[in-house]
Design an enzyme around this catalytic site. Structure first.
Site, mmCIF file in Angstrom:
data_model
loop_
_atom_site.group_PDB
_atom_site.id
_atom_site.type_symbol
_atom_site.label_atom_id
_atom_site.label_comp_id
_atom_site.label_asym_id
_atom_site.label_seq_id
_atom_site.Cartn_x
_atom_site.Cartn_y
_atom_site.Cartn_z
ATOM 1 C CB SER A 12 -0.890 0.012 1.246
ATOM 2 O OG SER A 12 -1.402 1.329 1.422
ATOM 3 C CG HIS A 37 -3.771 -1.634 -1.633
ATOM 4 N ND1 HIS A 37 -4.875 -2.405 -1.961
ATOM 5 C CD2 HIS A 37 -4.159 -0.858 -0.591
ATOM 6 C CE1 HIS A 37 -5.879 -2.112 -1.139
ATOM 7 N NE2 HIS A 37 -5.470 -1.168 -0.307
ATOM 8 C CG ASP A 39 -5.105 2.288 0.979
ATOM 9 O OD1 ASP A 39 -6.046 1.479 0.889
ATOM 10 O OD2 ASP A 39 -3.974 1.974 1.388
ATOM 11 C CG MET A 41 -8.431 6.859 2.533
ATOM 12 S SD MET A 41 -7.555 6.828 4.101
ATOM 13 C CE MET A 41 -6.715 5.237 3.994
ATOM 14 C CG HIS A 70 -9.202 -0.023 -0.346
ATOM 15 N ND1 HIS A 70 -8.592 -0.274 0.867
ATOM 16 C CD2 HIS A 70 -10.537 0.012 -0.088
ATOM 17 C CE1 HIS A 70 -9.517 -0.380 1.809
ATOM 18 N NE2 HIS A 70 -10.705 -0.196 1.255
ATOM 19 C CG MET A 72 -11.493 3.052 2.006
ATOM 20 S SD MET A 72 -9.945 3.055 2.951
ATOM 21 C CE MET A 72 -8.764 3.122 1.607
ATOM 22 C CG MET A 141 -11.430 -3.193 5.213
ATOM 23 S SD MET A 141 -9.941 -2.715 4.333
ATOM 24 C CE MET A 141 -9.073 -1.738 5.585
ATOM 25 C CG ASP A 179 -6.059 -3.051 3.239
ATOM 26 O OD1 ASP A 179 -5.000 -2.767 3.821
ATOM 27 O OD2 ASP A 179 -6.693 -2.243 2.536
#
Ligand code: DX5
Ligand code: ZN
Length: 221
Positions: A12, A37, A39, A41, A70, A72, A141, A179
């Protein structure tokens, strides 16, 4: 028959040096990462704000490895075309953030990309049971989403094992990824429970570029 595949490691980049992301991605690529990966957000679905499609697009020329994105964010659908355009390969979203889970999966597939659903520690397998066969990946998660560096929540191992059974019963090689708080010790537990892809931020990037290859190798069990 078990559909569990050889483990894939997805570092990540949340734990990378953000002032040198291009070089960091090149370094984990060279160190043996299978996927990158990312992330995403939004300070709404989770209490943090990170990476948008422009950054993914800029990183695309630094590696040929798949981008495991990913999301979010909520709502998720309006952002999918931009991440596809930026070069995402797998797009995973949280069912709570949809809110129309089946529609979002179809949207990702309409763009020719791999679709994943993400289960928070408090979200049961039942949240995606009826769409499991439509998915390319399930991401469990093992921390609450929003930050790197949190401790692994061991109660999630039972969910991984239940998903392994459900995937094997379907007879489809759906990736089962974990993760949060993944280190060499918790990685072994995840793989034993049936996972076949591992996300790791802190345990890959701690120590700097000279250690990335050994850090990634140590997660393969
Ligand atoms: C948390 C992110 C994770 C995070 C993992 O919301 O989804 O991908 O970067 O970081 P570590 O491996 O440090 O727990
Ligand atoms: Zn993540």
């Amino acid at each position: 028959m078990s559909q569990q595949q050889p483990v894939r490691i997805a570092p990540s980049i949340l734990s990378a040096d953000f002032s040198a992301l291009g070089q960091e991605v090149e370094a984990i690529d060279a160190a043996g990462a299978d996927w990158i990966h990312v992330d995403v957000m939004d300070n709404h679905f989770v209490p943090n704000l990170t990476i948008g499609p422009m950054v993914v697009k800029a990183l695309r020329k630094h590696t040929k490895k798949p981008f495991d994105v990913h999301l979010m964010v909520t709502p998720v659908d309006p952002l999918i075309p931009a991440f596809v355009e930026a070069g995402a390969d797998t797009l995973s979203f949280h069912p709570e953030a949809g809110p129309h889970v089946h529609r979002t999966i179809q949207l990702i597939k309409h763009h020719g990309k791999r679709a994943g659903c993400v289960l928070n520690p408090g979200t049961p397998l039942a949240a995606i049971e009826t769409v499991l066969g439509d998915l390319d990946l399930v991401l469990v998660m093992s921390v609450n989403p929003g930050f790197g560096g949190q401790a692994f929540i061991a109660s999630q191992l039972a969910k991984i094992a239940a998903l392994r059974k459900a995937i094997d019963a379907l007879g489809k090689p759906i990736d089962l990824e974990v993760d949060g708080g993944v280190n060499p010790e918790t990685a072994r537990q995840c793989l034993a429970a049936g996972a076949d892809a591992l996300v790791a931020g802190t345990s890959v990037f701690a120590g700097g570029p000279a250690t990335y290859a050994a850090n990634i190798a140590a997660l393969r069990g």
